[in-house]
Design a protein around this motif. Structure first.
Motif, PDB file in Angstrom:
ATOM      1  N   VAL A   1      14.208  13.233   5.615  1.00 24.02           N
ATOM      2  CA  VAL A   1      13.744  13.246   7.010  1.00 24.02           C
ATOM      3  C   VAL A   1      12.343  13.852   7.077  1.00 24.02           C
ATOM      4  N   GLY A   2      12.086  14.859   6.213  1.00 17.38           N
ATOM      5  CA  GLY A   2      10.749  15.464   6.174  1.00 17.38           C
ATOM      6  C   GLY A   2       9.685  14.423   5.840  1.00 17.38           C
ATOM      7  N   LEU A   3       9.971  13.606   4.835  1.00 18.76           N
ATOM      8  CA  LEU A   3       9.008  12.561   4.458  1.00 18.76           C
ATOM      9  C   LEU A   3       8.813  11.554   5.587  1.00 18.76           C
ATOM     10  N   ILE A   4       9.928  11.205   6.254  1.00 15.94           N
ATOM     11  CA  ILE A   4       9.835  10.227   7.346  1.00 15.94           C
ATOM     12  C   ILE A   4       8.935  10.774   8.459  1.00 15.94           C
ATOM     13  N   LEU A   5       9.171  12.053   8.828  1.00 15.52           N
ATOM     14  CA  LEU A   5       8.356  12.649   9.893  1.00 15.52           C
ATOM     15  C   LEU A   5       6.888  12.722   9.485  1.00 15.52           C
ATOM     16  N   TRP A   6       6.652  13.155   8.226  1.00 17.30           N
ATOM     17  CA  TRP A   6       5.278  13.244   7.727  1.00 17.30           C
ATOM     18  C   TRP A   6       4.594  11.869   7.809  1.00 17.30           C
ATOM     19  N   ALA A   7       5.339  10.842   7.355  1.00 20.33           N
ATOM     20  CA  ALA A   7       4.755   9.501   7.326  1.00 20.33           C
ATOM     21  C   ALA A   7       4.469   8.987   8.735  1.00 20.33           C
ATOM     22  N   LEU A   8       5.407   9.241   9.663  1.00 21.73           N
ATOM     23  CA  LEU A   8       5.203   8.747  11.032  1.00 21.73           C
ATOM     24  C   LEU A   8       4.000   9.426  11.680  1.00 21.73           C
TER      25      LEU A   8
ATOM     26  N   LEU B   1     -14.552 -23.665  14.927  1.00 18.78           N
ATOM     27  CA  LEU B   1     -14.462 -22.341  14.328  1.00 18.78           C
ATOM     28  C   LEU B   1     -15.288 -21.325  15.106  1.00 18.78           C
ATOM     29  N   GLU B   2     -16.396 -21.797  15.692  1.00 21.29           N
ATOM     30  CA  GLU B   2     -17.269 -20.876  16.432  1.00 21.29           C
ATOM     31  C   GLU B   2     -16.530 -20.228  17.590  1.00 21.29           C
ATOM     32  N   GLU B   3     -15.592 -20.951  18.164  1.00 19.84           N
ATOM     33  CA  GLU B   3     -14.880 -20.398  19.318  1.00 19.84           C
ATOM     34  C   GLU B   3     -14.033 -19.196  18.945  1.00 19.84           C
ATOM     35  N   GLY B   4     -13.694 -19.100  17.678  1.00 21.58           N
ATOM     36  CA  GLY B   4     -12.899 -17.952  17.252  1.00 21.58           C
ATOM     37  C   GLY B   4     -13.756 -16.834  16.703  1.00 21.58           C
ATOM     38  N   ALA B   5     -15.089 -16.932  16.877  1.00 25.50           N
ATOM     39  CA  ALA B   5     -15.975 -15.929  16.294  1.00 25.50           C
ATOM     40  C   ALA B   5     -15.782 -14.571  16.962  1.00 25.50           C
ATOM     41  N   GLY B   6     -16.146 -13.538  16.235  1.00 24.13           N
ATOM     42  CA  GLY B   6     -15.985 -12.181  16.743  1.00 24.13           C
ATOM     43  C   GLY B   6     -14.821 -11.491  16.060  1.00 24.13           C
ATOM     44  N   VAL B   7     -14.623 -10.245  16.413  1.00 21.21           N
ATOM     45  CA  VAL B   7     -13.548  -9.479  15.787  1.00 21.21           C
ATOM     46  C   VAL B   7     -12.212  -9.947  16.352  1.00 21.21           C
ATOM     47  N   ILE B   8     -11.326 -10.404  15.502  1.00 23.31           N
ATOM     48  CA  ILE B   8     -10.017 -10.843  16.001  1.00 23.31           C
ATOM     49  C   ILE B   8      -8.976  -9.743  15.894  1.00 23.31           C
ATOM     50  N   ALA B   9      -9.176  -8.819  14.995  1.00 21.23           N
ATOM     51  CA  ALA B   9      -8.160  -7.798  14.798  1.00 21.23           C
ATOM     52  C   ALA B   9      -8.723  -6.736  13.883  1.00 21.23           C
ATOM     53  N   THR B  10      -8.042  -5.616  13.841  1.00 24.06           N
ATOM     54  CA  THR B  10      -8.412  -4.606  12.855  1.00 24.06           C
ATOM     55  C   THR B  10      -7.231  -4.411  11.920  1.00 24.06           C
ATOM     56  N   PHE B  11      -7.544  -4.287  10.661  1.00 26.30           N
ATOM     57  CA  PHE B  11      -6.478  -4.171   9.666  1.00 26.30           C
ATOM     58  C   PHE B  11      -6.697  -2.918   8.832  1.00 26.30           C
ATOM     59  N   PRO B  12      -5.637  -2.172   8.542  1.00 23.66           N
ATOM     60  CA  PRO B  12      -5.795  -1.000   7.694  1.00 23.66           C
ATOM     61  C   PRO B  12      -6.141  -1.426   6.269  1.00 23.66           C
ATOM     62  N   GLY B  13      -7.134  -0.804   5.687  1.00 24.24           N
ATOM     63  CA  GLY B  13      -7.512  -1.152   4.318  1.00 24.24           C
ATOM     64  C   GLY B  13      -6.429  -0.754   3.342  1.00 24.24           C
ATOM     65  N   SER B  14      -6.002   0.480   3.410  1.00 24.73           N
ATOM     66  CA  SER B  14      -4.890   0.939   2.570  1.00 24.73           C
ATOM     67  C   SER B  14      -4.291   2.165   3.225  1.00 24.73           C
ATOM     68  N   SER B  15      -3.046   2.429   2.887  1.00 25.69           N
ATOM     69  CA  SER B  15      -2.376   3.581   3.503  1.00 25.69           C
ATOM     70  C   SER B  15      -1.228   4.020   2.613  1.00 25.69           C
ATOM     71  N   ILE B  16      -1.081   5.327   2.453  1.00 29.70           N
ATOM     72  CA  ILE B  16       0.014   5.866   1.648  1.00 29.70           C
ATOM     73  C   ILE B  16       1.289   5.991   2.484  1.00 29.70           C
ATOM     74  N   PHE B  17       1.149   5.910   3.818  1.00 33.17           N
ATOM     75  CA  PHE B  17       2.300   6.262   4.657  1.00 33.17           C
ATOM     76  C   PHE B  17       3.470   5.270   4.605  1.00 33.17           C
ATOM     77  N   PRO B  18       3.229   3.954   4.446  1.00 33.98           N
ATOM     78  CA  PRO B  18       4.404   3.087   4.260  1.00 33.98           C
ATOM     79  C   PRO B  18       5.229   3.486   3.046  1.00 33.98           C
ATOM     80  N   PHE B  19       4.554   3.877   1.954  1.00 37.09           N
ATOM     81  CA  PHE B  19       5.268   4.309   0.750  1.00 37.09           C
ATOM     82  C   PHE B  19       6.073   5.573   1.036  1.00 37.09           C
ATOM     83  N   LEU B  20       5.434   6.544   1.706  1.00 39.24           N
ATOM     84  CA  LEU B  20       6.142   7.798   2.003  1.00 39.24           C
ATOM     85  C   LEU B  20       7.323   7.553   2.935  1.00 39.24           C
ATOM     86  N   LEU B  21       7.125   6.662   3.912  1.00 45.32           N
ATOM     87  CA  LEU B  21       8.219   6.337   4.835  1.00 45.32           C
ATOM     88  C   LEU B  21       9.368   5.669   4.082  1.00 45.32           C
TER      89      LEU B  21
END
Lengths: 575, 130
Positions: free
Chosen positions: B110-117, B68-88
Motif C-alpha cells: 500500500v505504501g508503494l501504491i500511495l507513493w506512486a499515486l 494533414l494541415e487541419e490537424g496541425a498544432g499540439v494534439i496532446a501531451t505525452f509523458p516521456g518516461s515515468s517510474i510510477f507505473p512500475f512502482l504502482l
C-alpha cells in the motif's frame, strides 16, 4: 483534445504541417524532439513508449507460450500409454490447470491485445502513442506480476492451482482446494484482469481520439477495427470476472457462502459469471488474430481486402452476439435456457462465415506470395474453419449432451486456439521487421509452418475420434484399450511437433538476429505502419502521407494504383 | 464522433433487446443483470458521444476530405518516461501477495501504491522527465 490526455512532459505535435505537396506532409515536430530518456534496464522500467511496452508484452507472452507449451508436452507424454505413471494424479491436475491458465490468461489474451496491438494500432492510425501512456505501462507491470503470481503456485507447499482453468465451484472452495496455489491463481487473475481492463480503456480511447486527419473509422485497417471492438468487449467482460473472483476469494476466506451449496449460496452462479466473461473472452482472443490475418492476406495477394465493410460489420455482429451465448458452456447443468443459447451460438456462425468467405475472396485471382506470414494465415483459416464447424455441433444441445466433457470438446477448442497460434505466428513474421528492423529467416519459417500446421491437425483429429468414443477430458490415466492408445500416440506426436515448431521459432529469432535488414516496407504493404521507418522513431512518424483510402501507404507508393481489382483480370479488364 | 456514438448505441440497444427477451423467456436473474450492465456500458458513453457529436463540428479525423494541415498544432501531451507505473505495479503485486503470504506484505504494498499515486499526480503537474 489536450484535456483528454495525460498532461506531462512531451508535447507531441499533430500529423504534419502545411506543405505544398500533400502526398508528403512535412516533418512531424513531435518526432523531431530526440528522446533523451534513460537507457538500459532503467529505460525498460520507466518507458511509457507504446513500442517498448508492446515489445515487452511480446517477449513476456511468447515466454508464457513456451512455459504453457512445456506443461502440454508433459501432459501428452503422460497420455502416450494407458495407466502411465510419468506424473501422479495431483501433479496431472496441476499441469492441465496451469497449461490452460497460462495459455489463456497469460499468453493468448496478452499477446492478442497487449503485444502486437500495443505496438501496431497507434502507428496504423497515425498516432504518436497510446492515449494514456502511463496507464499502458501499468497494464504491462500488472500483467508481468500477475504472471509471476500464478506461477509462484508451483513453489508453495500444496502446489499450483489444480481445479481446472475454469475454477468451478464448489471444487474451488477452501475445503476442496485448500492450498495457497488456488489463492495465488485468484490473485494473478485480479492483476491480469485489471491489466486487461486498462488496456481496453487505452485502446478504445486511442482509436476514438488519436486518429490522423482523414483517418475516418471506415478507413481504419481491419486490425485496428478488430482491436477497437476487442477493447469494448474487454470493458464488457473483464469487470464481471474480476467481481466474480473477489466473491470467490471472500467465499474461501470470509465465509460469505456466495457459491456454496448451503446457507443460500448457488454454485452454478460461478459458472454464469465465469462464462459471461469466458465466452466474450473467446472473441477477445480471436478478433485480434482475425485482424492480423486480414492485414496479411491482402498484402500477399496484392489486392485490397475483399468486402471491407462486410468485415467490419461481421466483427461488430460477433461482438453483439458474444454477450448472449455464455450458457452454451452450461447446457448439461440443466438450469439454462437451451433454445436461447443454442440459437444465439448458431447465429455467430454467420458473421464468422462472412469473414472466411472474404478471406478466400481476397485471395481469389490474387498474385499470391507464399511467404511464411501468408502460409501461417492460410493455415489459420483452414484450422479455424475446422474449429468453427465443430463448434456448430457443440452449439446444438443434444450433440453437446453427448460430447460434453469428452475429448471432442478438447479437440474443438484446440482447433480454435491453435488457429490463433498460427495467426499469431503470421503476425510475428509479418510485423517483426517493423518492430526490430530485421526480417526473420523465411526458410526456417516455412519449415516451422509445416510442423505447426501438420502437428495441429495430428493433435486434434485423433482427439475428435477419442471424444466420440467416450474418452473423458482431464483424466491422468485411461483404460487399457488398443484403439485409445493408438489415437493418443498420434495426438502426442502432433503435440510434440507443435512443441518443436515453437522451439524452431526461438531458433529463428537467434539465427536471424540483426541479419536481414528489412527497410521500411519489405512487403509492399498498405497501411500506415509501413510508411514510417523500421523500427519507427520516438512518436512514430517523421511525416505522414495524405490519407484518402484505407490503404494510405499503398496510395503514396503507387500513385498510379496498379492494384488488382476484385472480379477483374490483372490488366484491369473485366471478365 | 457520430459514428463512434452510433456503434456504442447500437451495441447497447442490441444488448438491451437481448436482455428483455432473455428475462421474459428465461426468468434468470444473474444473466439478465449482467446483460443490463452490458446495455448500460453501451448507452452511457454512447449517449455522451452522441450529445457532443451533435454540438461540435466534425473533427479532421471524422472527415474523409480532411488534410494533414487541419490537424496541425499540439494534439496532446505525452509523458516521456515515468517510474510510477512500475512502482504502482509492484505495490499491487505485493498487496495481492499479502492475501496469501501474510498481511504484513500489504504495508510496503500500500505504501508503494500511495507513493506512486502521489508521485504520478505531482509529475503530471510538474511535467515529468523528457
Amino acid at each position: 483534445m489536450t484535456d483528454l490526455l495525460e498532461p506531462s512532459s512531451l508535447s507531441a505535435d499533430s500529423h504534419g504541417h502545411s506543405d505544398a505537396d500533400h502526398n508528403s506532409a512535412s516533418p512531424h515536430d513531435g518526432a523531431h524532439h530526440e528522446h533523451h530518456g534513460a537507457t538500459g534496464i532503467l529505460n525498460w522500467l520507466t518507458s511509457t513508449d507504446h513500442k517498448v511496452i508492446g515489445m515487452s508484452y511480446t517477449i513476456t507472452s511468447v515466454a508464457m507460450l513456451v512455459i504453457g507449451g512445456a506443461f502440454a508436452m508433459v501432459i501428452r507424454a503422460q497420455l502416450v500409454a494407458p495407466n502411465n505413471h510419468l506424473v501422479n494424479f495431483s501433479q496431472y491436475n496441476e499441469l492441465f490447470t496451469m497449461h490452460g491458465s497460462v495459455m489463456i490468461y497469460l499468453f493468448a489474451g496478452p499477446f492478442a491485445f497487449g503485444a502486437l496491438a500495443n505496438f501496431i494500432v497507434p502507428i496504423q492510425i497515425g498516432a504518436p502513442d497510446m492515449a494514456f501512456p502511463r496507464l499502458n505501462a501499468l497494464s504491462y507491470w500488472l500483467y508481468l506480476t500477475g504472471s509471476i503470481t500464478m506461477l509462484l503456485g508451483f513453489f508453495t507447499a500444496g502446489g499450483a492451482a489444480n481445479f481446472g482453468w475454469v475454477a468451478y465451484a464448489p471444487l474451488s472452495d477452501i475445503i476442496n482446494s485448500p492450498g495457497a496455489g488456488a489463492d495465488l491463481w485468484i490473485g494473478a487473475l485480479l492483476l491480469t484482469g485489471f491489466s486487461a481492463i486498462f488496456t481496453g480503456v487505452n485502446l478504445t480511447a486511442t482509436i476514438f481520439y488519436l486518429r490522423a486527419p482523414g483517418m475516418t473509422l471506415f478507413r481504419m485497417p481491419i486490425f485496428t477495427w478488430n482491436l477497437l471492438v476487442t477493447g469494448i468487449l474487454i470493458l464488457l467482460a473483464f469487470p464481471v470476472l474480476t467481481a466474480g473472483l473477489i466473491m470467490l476469494f471472500c467465499d474461501r476466506h470470509f465465509q460469505t457462502h456466495i457459491y456454496t451449496q448451503h446457507l443460500g449460496g448457488v454454485p452454478v452462479l460461478w459458472q454464469h459469471i465465469f462464462w459471461f466473461w469466458g465466452h466474450p473472452e473467446v472473441y477477445i482472443l480471436a478478433l485480434p488474430f482475425f485482424g492480423m490475418v486480414t492485414e496479411i492476406i491482402p498484402v500477399f495477394s496484392k489486392k485490397p481486402v475483399f468486402g471491407y465493410k462486410g468485415m467490419v460489420f461481421a466483427t461488430l455482429t460477433i461482438a453483439a452476439l458474444s454477450l448472449g451465448v455464455w450458457a452454451h458452456h452450461m447446457f448439461t447443468t440443466g438450469v439454462v435456457l437451451l433454445p436461447f443459447f443454442s440459437i444465439m451460438s448458431l447465429l455467430i456462425a454467420v458473421p464468422t462465415g462472412i469473414k472466411i468467405f472474404n478471406w478466400i475472396g481476397t485471395m481469389w485471382r490474387g498474385q499470391i506470395w507464399f511467404s511464411t506470414a501468408m502460409l501461417m494465415s492460410i493455415g489459420f483459416v483452414v484450422t479455424f474453419l475446422i474449429g468453427g464447424l465443430t463448434g456448430i455441433y457443440l452449439a446444438s444441445p443434444p450433440l453437446d449432451f453427448f460430447a460434453h466433457d469428452t475429448y471432442f470438446v478438447v479437440a474443438h477448442f484446440h482447433s480454435v486456439v491453435m488457429a490463433l497460434v498460427l495467426g499469431g505466428m503470421a503476425g510475428l513474421y509479418y510485423w517483426a521487421p517493423k518492430m526490430t528492423g530485421y526480417l526473420l529467416n523465411e526458410r526456417i519459417g516455412k519449415f516451422q509452418f509445416w510442423l505447426l500446421f501438420i502437428g495441429t491437425q495430428l493433435l486434434t483429429f485423433p482427439q475428435y475420434v477419442l471424444g466420440l468414443q467416450g474418452m473423458p477430458r482431464r483424466i491422468a490415466q485411461y483404460i487399457l484399450d488398443p484403439g485409445w492408445q493408438t489415437l493418443n500416440i498420434w495426438s502426442s506426436v502432433g503435440g510434440f511437433m507443435i512443441g518443436f515448431s515453437t522451439l524452431l521459432f526461438v531458433v529463428n529469432l537467434w539465427v536471424s538476429w540483426k541479419k536481414y535488414p528489412a527497410g521500411d516496407n519489405p512487403w509492399d504493404a498498405h497501411t500506415l505502419e509501413w510508411y514510417t521507418t523500421s523500427p519507427p522513431p520516438h512518436h512514430n512518424f517523421y511525416r505522414l502521407p495524405q490519407i484518402r483510402s484505407e490503404r494510405p501507404t499503398w496510395d503514396a507508393n503507387h500513385p498510379d494504383s496498379k492494384a488488382l481489382v476484385h472480379g477483374h483480370n490483372e490488366d484491369g479488364a473485366g471478365h | 464522433m457520430r459514428v463512434e456514438a452510433r456503434i456504442l448505441l447500437l451495441l447497447g440497444a442490441f444488448f438491451g433487446a437481448m436482455c428483455v427477451v432473455y428475462w421474459f423467456w428465461g426468468h434468470e436473474d444473474a444473466g439478465s443483470i449482467m446483460m443490463l450492465g452490458g446495455t448500460l456500458l453501451g448507452f452511457l458513453p454512447g449517449t455522451y458521444y452522441y450529445y457532443w457529436s451533435r454540438r461540435m463540428t466534425p473533427r479532421p479525423e471524422d472527415r474523409s476530405d480532411a488534410t494533414l494541415e487541419e490537424g496541425a498544432g499540439v494534439i496532446a501531451t505525452f509523458p516521456g518516461s515515468s517510474i510510477f507505473p512500475f512502482l504502482l505495479g509492484m505495490g499491487a503485486f505485493l498487496s495481492v501477495l499479502s492475501m496469501v503470504f501474510g498481511v504484513w506484505l500489504a504495508i510496503p504494498g500500500v505504501g508503494l501504491i500511495l507513493w506512486a499515486l502521489l508521485g504520478a499526480t505531482a509529475e503530471s503537474r510538474r511535467g515529468g522527465v523528457h
